[in-house]
Motif scaffolding. Structure first.
Motif, PDB file in Angstrom:
ATOM      1  N   TYR A 177      -6.334  -2.994   3.449  1.00  0.00           N
ATOM      2  CA  TYR A 177      -5.215  -3.935   3.341  1.00  0.00           C
ATOM      3  C   TYR A 177      -5.420  -5.137   4.258  1.00  0.00           C
ATOM      4  CZ  TYR A 177      -2.657  -0.322   0.753  1.00  0.00           C
ATOM      5  OH  TYR A 177      -2.259   0.611  -0.169  1.00  0.00           O
ATOM      6  N   ALA A 178      -5.914  -4.891   5.465  1.00  0.00           N
ATOM      7  CA  ALA A 178      -6.134  -5.985   6.419  1.00  0.00           C
ATOM      8  C   ALA A 178      -7.132  -7.010   5.874  1.00  0.00           C
ATOM      9  CB  ALA A 178      -6.618  -5.431   7.757  1.00  0.00           C
ATOM     10  N   LYS A 179      -8.125  -6.534   5.122  1.00  0.00           N
ATOM     11  CA  LYS A 179      -9.114  -7.447   4.531  1.00  0.00           C
ATOM     12  C   LYS A 179      -8.523  -8.260   3.379  1.00  0.00           C
ATOM     13  CE  LYS A 179     -13.190  -4.614   5.491  1.00  0.00           C
ATOM     14  NZ  LYS A 179     -14.234  -3.787   4.881  1.00  0.00           N
ATOM     15  N   LEU A 180      -7.561  -7.681   2.661  1.00  0.00           N
ATOM     16  CA  LEU A 180      -7.055  -8.296   1.435  1.00  0.00           C
ATOM     17  C   LEU A 180      -5.797  -9.137   1.612  1.00  0.00           C
ATOM     18  CD1 LEU A 180      -7.518  -5.228  -0.948  1.00  0.00           C
ATOM     19  CD2 LEU A 180      -8.811  -7.369  -1.042  1.00  0.00           C
ATOM     20  N   THR A 181      -4.951  -8.785   2.572  1.00  0.00           N
ATOM     21  CA  THR A 181      -3.635  -9.402   2.650  1.00  0.00           C
ATOM     22  C   THR A 181      -3.665 -10.838   3.172  1.00  0.00           C
ATOM     23  OG1 THR A 181      -1.349  -9.080   3.356  1.00  0.00           O
ATOM     24  CG2 THR A 181      -3.062  -8.568   4.970  1.00  0.00           C
ATOM     25  N   SER A 182      -2.701 -11.618   2.733  1.00  0.00           N
ATOM     26  CA  SER A 182      -2.507 -12.974   3.251  1.00  0.00           C
ATOM     27  C   SER A 182      -1.367 -13.003   4.266  1.00  0.00           C
ATOM     28  CB  SER A 182      -2.189 -13.932   2.099  1.00  0.00           C
ATOM     29  OG  SER A 182      -0.934 -13.596   1.520  1.00  0.00           O
ATOM     30  N   ILE A 183      -0.705 -11.876   4.476  1.00  0.00           N
ATOM     31  CA  ILE A 183       0.466 -11.809   5.356  1.00  0.00           C
ATOM     32  C   ILE A 183       0.014 -11.418   6.761  1.00  0.00           C
ATOM     33  CG2 ILE A 183       2.653 -10.610   5.783  1.00  0.00           C
ATOM     34  CD1 ILE A 183       2.916 -10.373   2.725  1.00  0.00           C
ATOM     35  N   LYS A 184       0.408 -12.220   7.726  1.00  0.00           N
ATOM     36  CA  LYS A 184       0.027 -11.990   9.117  1.00  0.00           C
ATOM     37  C   LYS A 184       1.034 -11.054   9.786  1.00  0.00           C
ATOM     38  CE  LYS A 184      -3.253 -15.017   8.719  1.00  0.00           C
ATOM     39  NZ  LYS A 184      -4.238 -14.497   7.819  1.00  0.00           N
ATOM     40  N   GLU A 185       0.512 -10.196  10.662  1.00  0.00           N
ATOM     41  CA  GLU A 185       1.393  -9.326  11.435  1.00  0.00           C
ATOM     42  C   GLU A 185       2.061 -10.128  12.537  1.00  0.00           C
ATOM     43  OE1 GLU A 185       0.477  -5.325  12.399  1.00  0.00           O
ATOM     44  OE2 GLU A 185      -1.417  -5.441  11.301  1.00  0.00           O
ATOM     45  N   LEU A 189      -1.129  -5.631  -3.906  1.00  0.00           N
ATOM     46  CA  LEU A 189      -0.806  -4.357  -3.284  1.00  0.00           C
ATOM     47  C   LEU A 189      -0.891  -4.469  -1.763  1.00  0.00           C
ATOM     48  CD1 LEU A 189      -0.211  -1.306  -3.498  1.00  0.00           C
ATOM     49  CD2 LEU A 189      -2.671  -0.948  -3.802  1.00  0.00           C
ATOM     50  N   ALA A 190      -1.949  -5.074  -1.266  1.00  0.00           N
ATOM     51  CA  ALA A 190      -2.110  -5.238   0.186  1.00  0.00           C
ATOM     52  C   ALA A 190      -0.988  -6.090   0.768  1.00  0.00           C
ATOM     53  CB  ALA A 190      -3.472  -5.859   0.496  1.00  0.00           C
ATOM     54  N   ASP A 191      -0.648  -7.178   0.101  1.00  0.00           N
ATOM     55  CA  ASP A 191       0.462  -8.021   0.560  1.00  0.00           C
ATOM     56  C   ASP A 191       1.777  -7.237   0.557  1.00  0.00           C
ATOM     57  OD1 ASP A 191      -1.149 -10.251   0.950  1.00  0.00           O
ATOM     58  OD2 ASP A 191      -0.417 -11.336  -0.811  1.00  0.00           O
ATOM     59  N   THR A 192       2.002  -6.490  -0.495  1.00  0.00           N
ATOM     60  CA  THR A 192       3.250  -5.737  -0.631  1.00  0.00           C
ATOM     61  C   THR A 192       3.353  -4.666   0.438  1.00  0.00           C
ATOM     62  OG1 THR A 192       3.256  -6.175  -3.008  1.00  0.00           O
ATOM     63  CG2 THR A 192       4.653  -4.376  -2.241  1.00  0.00           C
ATOM     64  N   TYR A 193       2.265  -3.944   0.677  1.00  0.00           N
ATOM     65  CA  TYR A 193       2.299  -2.892   1.687  1.00  0.00           C
ATOM     66  C   TYR A 193       2.462  -3.481   3.084  1.00  0.00           C
ATOM     67  CZ  TYR A 193       1.574   1.633   3.776  1.00  0.00           C
ATOM     68  OH  TYR A 193       1.764   2.805   4.477  1.00  0.00           O
ATOM     69  N   SER A 202      -5.912   1.984   2.466  1.00  0.00           N
ATOM     70  CA  SER A 202      -6.025   2.158   3.918  1.00  0.00           C
ATOM     71  C   SER A 202      -5.635   0.858   4.624  1.00  0.00           C
ATOM     72  CB  SER A 202      -7.454   2.545   4.303  1.00  0.00           C
ATOM     73  OG  SER A 202      -8.337   1.457   4.117  1.00  0.00           O
ATOM     74  N   TYR A 203      -5.245   0.991   5.882  1.00  0.00           N
ATOM     75  CA  TYR A 203      -4.925  -0.199   6.681  1.00  0.00           C
ATOM     76  C   TYR A 203      -6.121  -1.144   6.729  1.00  0.00           C
ATOM     77  CZ  TYR A 203      -0.992   2.533   8.581  1.00  0.00           C
ATOM     78  OH  TYR A 203       0.126   3.288   8.742  1.00  0.00           O
ATOM     79  N   LYS A 204      -7.297  -0.555   6.854  1.00  0.00           N
ATOM     80  CA  LYS A 204      -8.519  -1.362   6.932  1.00  0.00           C
ATOM     81  C   LYS A 204      -8.699  -2.210   5.670  1.00  0.00           C
ATOM     82  CE  LYS A 204     -13.477  -0.789   7.748  1.00  0.00           C
ATOM     83  NZ  LYS A 204     -14.544   0.194   8.004  1.00  0.00           N
TER      84      LYS A 204
END
Length: 155
Positions: free
Chosen positions: A84-92, A23-27, A80-82
């Protein structure tokens, strides 16, 4: 009420955690793709603007499906963004990349989501969670196809 769907609590929690990462990666990829849709420039503007819109719309629908599966497993979905930031592997991305850099960055994001989905398969399979397995198969299909389509736009 207690959940009794044939998947024990530990398995449900493990699957839900994997889906939370998905979910975090997708968002995160949704936000990035939407940003690129707004800010793409150059000779391929119309093509990329339209393609990015198609892809971010699909990602928006996927976010809801993934979150609802997490809830069906009895866990709360991160939102939340917070979180998602902890979970995602995708860099901004920093700044506004060129159109070709956007394409290459989105390929990496699509491939990352396919890998995240694939990493959850053994856990869902061990739990005989066919519903999650179906969702993961759908996600891998979409993201592998999107990566191929984007990849075909660059030399």
């Amino acid at each position: 009420m207690k959940i009794n769907i044939g998947i024990n609590e530990d398995q449900r929690k493990a699957i839900a955690h994997g889906l939370s990462v998905l979910l975090a990666d997708t968002y995160t990829l949704y936000l990035k793709t939407h940003n690129y849709h707004w800010n793409v420039t150059g000779p391929m503007f119309q093509t990329l603007h339209t393609l990015f819109e198609t892809q971010y719309n699909e990602l928006a629908l996927a976010v809801d499906e993934i979150a609802e599966r997490i809830r069906a497993l009895g866990e709360f979905a991160p939102g939340s963004y917070k979180e998602y930031a902890k979970l995602t592997s995708i860099k901004e991305a920093d700044g506004i990349p060129t159109a070709e850099e956007m394409i290459k960055d989105l390929v990496k994001g699509q491939e990352a989501i396919a890998k995240t989905a694939r990493s959850i398969v053994p856990t869902a399979d061990d739990a005989s969670d066919e519903v999650t397995l179906d969702l993961l198969t759908q996600r891998m299909t979409v993201h592998e196809k999107n990566a191929w389509m984007l990849r075909s736009l660059v030399a």
